[in-house]
Write an enzyme that holds these catalytic residues in place. Sequence first.
Site, mmCIF file in Angstrom:
data_model
loop_
_atom_site.group_PDB
_atom_site.id
_atom_site.type_symbol
_atom_site.label_atom_id
_atom_site.label_comp_id
_atom_site.label_asym_id
_atom_site.label_seq_id
_atom_site.Cartn_x
_atom_site.Cartn_y
_atom_site.Cartn_z
ATOM 1 N N ASP A 1 -35.780 40.558 1.567
ATOM 2 C CA ASP A 1 -34.378 40.367 1.943
ATOM 3 C C ASP A 1 -33.546 39.815 0.785
ATOM 4 O O ASP A 1 -32.367 39.529 0.941
ATOM 5 C CB ASP A 1 -34.302 39.454 3.181
ATOM 6 C CG ASP A 1 -33.128 39.808 4.069
ATOM 7 O OD1 ASP A 1 -32.613 40.934 3.944
ATOM 8 O OD2 ASP A 1 -32.712 38.955 4.871
ATOM 9 N N ASP B 1 -36.341 35.952 5.341
ATOM 10 C CA ASP B 1 -35.491 35.933 6.528
ATOM 11 C C ASP B 1 -36.368 35.987 7.787
ATOM 12 O O ASP B 1 -36.827 37.049 8.183
ATOM 13 C CB ASP B 1 -34.533 37.136 6.489
ATOM 14 C CG ASP B 1 -33.657 37.234 7.735
ATOM 15 O OD1 ASP B 1 -33.584 36.240 8.492
ATOM 16 O OD2 ASP B 1 -33.032 38.303 7.932
ATOM 17 N N LYS C 1 -37.142 36.635 14.501
ATOM 18 C CA LYS C 1 -37.537 38.045 14.509
ATOM 19 C C LYS C 1 -38.912 38.203 15.154
ATOM 20 O O LYS C 1 -39.721 37.277 15.122
ATOM 21 C CB LYS C 1 -37.638 38.549 13.059
ATOM 22 C CG LYS C 1 -36.317 38.768 12.368
ATOM 23 C CD LYS C 1 -36.545 39.267 10.942
ATOM 24 C CE LYS C 1 -35.234 39.482 10.215
ATOM 25 N NZ LYS C 1 -34.394 40.539 10.799
ATOM 26 N N ASP D 1 -29.835 35.513 13.064
ATOM 27 C CA ASP D 1 -30.478 36.549 12.247
ATOM 28 C C ASP D 1 -29.442 37.379 11.478
ATOM 29 O O ASP D 1 -29.796 38.130 10.577
ATOM 30 C CB ASP D 1 -31.343 37.446 13.150
ATOM 31 C CG ASP D 1 -32.316 38.293 12.350
ATOM 32 O OD1 ASP D 1 -32.480 38.021 11.142
ATOM 33 O OD2 ASP D 1 -32.917 39.215 12.934
ATOM 34 N N ARG E 1 -24.620 37.965 6.047
ATOM 35 C CA ARG E 1 -23.153 37.966 5.992
ATOM 36 C C ARG E 1 -22.611 36.532 5.884
ATOM 37 O O ARG E 1 -21.553 36.313 5.313
ATOM 38 C CB ARG E 1 -22.591 38.727 7.197
ATOM 39 C CG ARG E 1 -22.941 38.150 8.527
ATOM 40 C CD ARG E 1 -22.722 39.130 9.684
ATOM 41 N NE ARG E 1 -23.788 40.125 9.797
ATOM 42 C CZ ARG E 1 -23.845 41.052 10.755
ATOM 43 N NH1 ARG E 1 -22.885 41.137 11.659
ATOM 44 N NH2 ARG E 1 -24.844 41.915 10.808
#
Length: 498
Positions: free
Chosen positions: A286, A268, A275, A345, A349
Amino acid sequence: MLLKIANSYSKAATQCLTVYVGQSGKDKVKTTNKNSIVGELVKKYSASGEFKAGLGETLMLRAAGLENFQNVMLVGIGNTKKLSEEVLRRATAYAYRALRSEKQKASMICFDSTEIFKLKLQVVGHVISEAAELTNYKYTQFLTEAKQHEVKLELVSSKAPDRKALSTGAKEGFLIAESINFSRRVSDAPSNWMTPDQLAKETKKAAKDTGLKVSVWDGAKIQKEKMGSLWGVARGSAQDPRVIIMEYNGAAKSKTPIAFVGKGLTFDTGGISIKPSAGMEAMKYDMCGGANVIGAMLAIAKLKLKVNVVAYIGAVENMPDGLAIKPGDILTARSGKTIEVTNTDAEGRLVMADLLCLASEKKPSSIFTMATLTGAIIVALGHLHTGFFTQDEKLNSKVQDAADRAGEDLWRMPLLDEHQKQMKSAYADIGNMGTPSRAAGSAQAAAFLKAFVANDVPYAHFDIASQMSDMGSYYPYHPDKGACGAMLRTFLEYARKS
Ligand code: BES
Ligand code: ZN
Ligand code: ZN
């Protein structure tokens, strides 16, 4: 298997004897050894303050002159009244670490007197075996000189029925640890090796001959199945995503399955909402939620539990690229619900939304999600707990019981309908970030997921970002550096009682 159950001492193990020592009343100690020499030694070192038998204490006595043993390893278990399976698991892990650093190749575990444990022999075999295998784990795939010092353990009993109970337990503990170590290994692997495709392949390989059915969907199939939310995350990466579906039928076909859903982000970067680079290497972890769900399925199948379970793992890489989704983009999930992506990011979900639609279509008896979902859960809980969310009181008590049996630590977090209201978007049915942004970020994320669960299905969510890796200083059987396999045992225990 590192733990052997034998009816007499083997030569290999006679160099070292490991003795558990517990505190019992004021200045009193109890040991698993009947020999008075050990008792005297323990008293001596306890009086001098060198070994107080607290949990986490070990003391190696060399040339102790005890029976045939060259060395004696004392392991503290703390107050004998507080002894539980988890205490034995941790004490054994401390012992294992000490034996390894003292360069012992093998050790007998002294079990002349088991009264201090007050645990069934099968449980004792299970916990010691599991703890040894978990503590022995090290990720070595890319070390050209992988020297991992292994310690063989032996439990001796002259009684056949006791040996049988210990062996049955030891086998069970081994199978569980093996599954946890699978999860750890695939998570520890770097993302240039552990791609979504590689994870699917390793899962298929590990599931061979276990009775598990594994199906894998590639990017083309994912798009055909209208998983626009998952595909939205995947399209920014050159790595084609995979949806891994695992089915286990240990009960009658008519019995409704339980469903597990795991976040398997093999890396990720944050995507276009990239990030910061410091510490970004940890984002190879992740995928821990997905890996631990796979491990739980392996354990359930290997233990032949009488339950039906189906698991969905979304293996995806989140990258910034010409085709990557951008803030403000709108995706359509499998259920038809539209999602405005205000932060790329918050991708876990998005991946899980489609998996939850898929899981809901099965009409399972309950749905569990496991994910390294939010940094916010680390701020809220530190590393001593996994954040647990449910609105279903019955499910809450079942899960708390399962976690207690597993010896894992979770903390219930609030999940209110208001959190779902905070996920409103002006342009789509739902947004992937809350307003106010990052206020109870973990609960907002949980509420987002819940929006994709069919209304009548009891739902529980586990945010394991707080317990994904590097937990050796809290749990001695976990690695100091590396993935842990958190909540796998809790999922397994839940399945056991379903
Ligand atoms: N994978 C991260 C969460 C994470 C952070 C796991 C640190 C383990 C350690 C997740 O995809 C993420 O980036 N979440 C964002 C959500 C935010 C943009 C709403 C976060 O936590 O900041
Ligand atoms: Zn992210
Ligand atoms: Zn993530």
